[in-house]
Design an enzyme around this catalytic site. Structure first.
Site, PDB file in Angstrom:
ATOM      1  N   THR A  93      50.929  92.779  40.694  1.00 22.97           N
ATOM      2  CA  THR A  93      51.642  92.996  41.956  1.00 22.97           C
ATOM      3  C   THR A  93      50.678  92.881  43.132  1.00 22.97           C
ATOM      4  OG1 THR A  93      53.341  94.396  41.011  1.00 22.97           O
ATOM      5  CG2 THR A  93      52.763  94.838  43.291  1.00 22.97           C
ATOM      6  N   ARG A 104      66.183  95.367  35.219  1.00 25.91           N
ATOM      7  CA  ARG A 104      65.187  96.406  35.525  1.00 25.91           C
ATOM      8  C   ARG A 104      64.543  96.177  36.907  1.00 25.91           C
ATOM      9  NH1 ARG A 104      59.407  96.560  36.770  1.00 25.91           N
ATOM     10  NH2 ARG A 104      58.589  98.505  35.984  1.00 25.91           N
ATOM     11  N   VAL A 105      64.409  97.227  37.656  1.00 19.33           N
ATOM     12  CA  VAL A 105      63.733  97.176  38.951  1.00 19.33           C
ATOM     13  C   VAL A 105      62.620  98.214  38.926  1.00 19.33           C
ATOM     14  CG1 VAL A 105      63.975  97.536  41.436  1.00 19.33           C
ATOM     15  CG2 VAL A 105      65.818  96.418  40.157  1.00 19.33           C
ATOM     16  N   GLY A 106      61.427  97.819  39.340  1.00 16.36           N
ATOM     17  CA  GLY A 106      60.287  98.735  39.340  1.00 16.36           C
ATOM     18  C   GLY A 106      60.129  99.448  40.672  1.00 16.36           C
ATOM     19  N   ASP A 107      58.917  99.908  40.911  1.00 17.32           N
ATOM     20  CA  ASP A 107      58.651 100.717  42.110  1.00 17.32           C
ATOM     21  C   ASP A 107      58.435  99.871  43.363  1.00 17.32           C
ATOM     22  OD1 ASP A 107      56.278  99.767  40.802  1.00 17.32           O
ATOM     23  OD2 ASP A 107      55.115 100.975  42.210  1.00 17.32           O
ATOM     24  N   THR A 141      50.518  99.626  42.844  1.00 19.94           N
ATOM     25  CA  THR A 141      50.696  98.702  41.722  1.00 19.94           C
ATOM     26  C   THR A 141      50.509  99.502  40.444  1.00 19.94           C
ATOM     27  OG1 THR A 141      49.861  96.748  40.580  1.00 19.94           O
ATOM     28  CG2 THR A 141      48.250  98.010  41.831  1.00 19.94           C
TER      29      THR A 141
HETATM   30  N1  ASP Z   1      54.606  98.035  39.739  1.00 20.62           N
HETATM   31  C1  ASP Z   1      55.163  96.812  39.243  1.00 20.62           C
HETATM   32  C2  ASP Z   1      56.441  97.114  38.525  1.00 20.62           C
HETATM   33  O1  ASP Z   1      56.515  98.107  37.825  1.00 20.62           O
HETATM   34  C3  ASP Z   1      54.255  96.088  38.320  1.00 20.62           C
HETATM   35  C4  ASP Z   1      52.902  95.778  38.880  1.00 20.62           C
HETATM   36  O2  ASP Z   1      52.330  96.583  39.627  1.00 20.62           O
HETATM   37  O3  ASP Z   1      52.366  94.714  38.571  1.00 20.62           O
HETATM   38  O4  ASP Z   1      57.353  96.336  38.618  1.00 20.62           O
END
Ligand code: ASP
Length: 367
Positions: free
Chosen positions: A201, A229-232, A252
């Site tokens: 990220t 799915r959705v992350g942070d 990240t």
């Molecule tokens: N934080 C991101 C997610 O969980 C992944 C990443 O940091 O590469 O979608």
């Protein structure tokens, strides 16, 4: 009441009561600027990178840092600076954002991004877009040209088209090495963490010469993600937050944990409370809950947070992520002009630059 607010302040800061910060503005930036960027954290060790990969990552980080720093040095806004830095990293296939985004379980790409203006606390975010070349630009458009904070999927793409945002065929995001990671994951029944070894990220945070801050984050998410799915990264308060009174943060890492801890907002909230406690000690008056909010409350005395205290706060929140089983990292800038990193992984692609002459990129934990 005094007792209540004292207890609130003590309990809320948890660790800061013994610390009394000077109310002079000696630690404040003198119309200075600062910028921090990241390109992901994870198992990034010297022996797992060839010299060429190492150099290429550093060059990409430096290009992004230089683009953002130029905007800030010229007196531009924090928002423009982070956008400039993130655009370069989104177009760079080595990072998991824009071109080079990881693959979903179905071998597609679903991109997430968010942006926040610390001056107004306006924010914009997009989740699960598949044809937007630079999701950070769309997130900014959501912030400035829609009444919403977050758009997802097809609706976000329709909005992008209406706003004249550049669209590309989904195949634009393809890269051989990310596809191999998905295939490895499926063949060996590995987790995303096992195949990726690192999070790629990208993000940037900035303080501009006008005292305003901004934060932005952009990602392809995690390899093999499914079910929408959705992350942070697109969640305001988890992967991204900016508030001129406290800090700007981009994260990240393993997104689920960052959402559960509310990492970016948590760091900013603790910094605001640290200021409140500092004001109480220095001015011998009790900060009230409303005094944490400059809009309605009595004016708070100026309290500068030293770099070490800001670092402790970022580290404490990252320790909380670790305690739950998560890993990753954050970049932070503060109103005082400190540009910090905190990560609980072996390494983090990162860089920082300030008007005080700092200009560095780094990868491994020991540099
Ligand atoms: N934080 C991101 C997610 O969980 C992944 C990443 O940091 O590469 O979608």
């Amino acid at each position: 009441m005094r007792g209540f607010f004292t207890r609130f302040a003590i309990a809320a800061s948890g660790f800061a009561l013994a610390v009394s910060y000077p109310v002079s503005a000696q630690d404040h930036a003198q119309a200075g600027w600062s910028l921090a960027i990241h390109g992901g954290a994870g198992t990034i060790a010297r022996d797992s990178m060839t010299p060429e990969e190492d150099a290429a990552h550093r060059a990409a980080l430096q290009a992004a840092l230089d683009a953002g720093a130029k905007v800030l040095a010229d007196g531009g806004s924090a928002l423009d600076a982070i956008e400039a830095a993130i655009l370069i990293m989104e177009d760079e296939p080595r990072f998991n954002a824009g071109k080079g985004a990881v693959y979903t379980w179905d071998a597609t790409h679903e991109l997430d991004a968010s942006i926040m203006d610390g001056r107004t606390r306006d924010a914009g975010a997009v989740a699960g877009v598949t044809t937007v070349r630079n999701p950070i630009l769309l997130a900014r458009k959501v912030m400035t040209d829609s009444p919403h904070v977050m758009l997802s999927g097809k609706g976000a793409e329709t909005f992008a088209a209406e706003q004249g945002i550049e669209l590309v065929p989904p195949s634009y995001f393809d890269t051989e090495f990310r596809l191999k990671a998905l295939e490895r994951m499926k063949a060996k029944q590995l987790s995303a963490l096992d195949v990726d070894l690192k999070f790629g990220t990208v993000g940037a945070v900035a303080l501009d010469r006008h005292g305003n801050m901004a934060a932005g984050t952009s990602t392809g998410g995690m390899t093999g993600k499914r079910w929408g799915r959705v992350g942070d990264a697109p969640i305001i308060g988890a992967g991204t937050y900016a508030d001129d009174r406290a800090c700007a943060v981009s994260a990240t890492g393993w997104g689920e944990f960052f959402i559960r801890v509310g990492v970016a907002h948590e760091i900013c909230a603790r910094l605001r409370m640290e200021k409140a406690v500092g004001a109480m000690s220095a001015a011998d008056r009790i900060p009230t809950l409303v005094a944490l909010d400059h809009h309605d409350g009595p004016e708070m005395p100026e309290v500068a947070i030293p770099e070490g205290a800001a670092q402790d706060i970022a580290d404490a929140v990252m320790n909380d992520v670790k305690a739950l089983g998560g890993d990753g990292g954050v970049i932070v800038v503060t109103p005082e002009g400190h540009a910090l990193y905190s990560f609980n992984t072996a390494g983090m692609y990162r860089g920082r630059a300030t008007s005080a002459g700092v200009n560095e990129v780094a990868i491994y934990g020991d540099e």
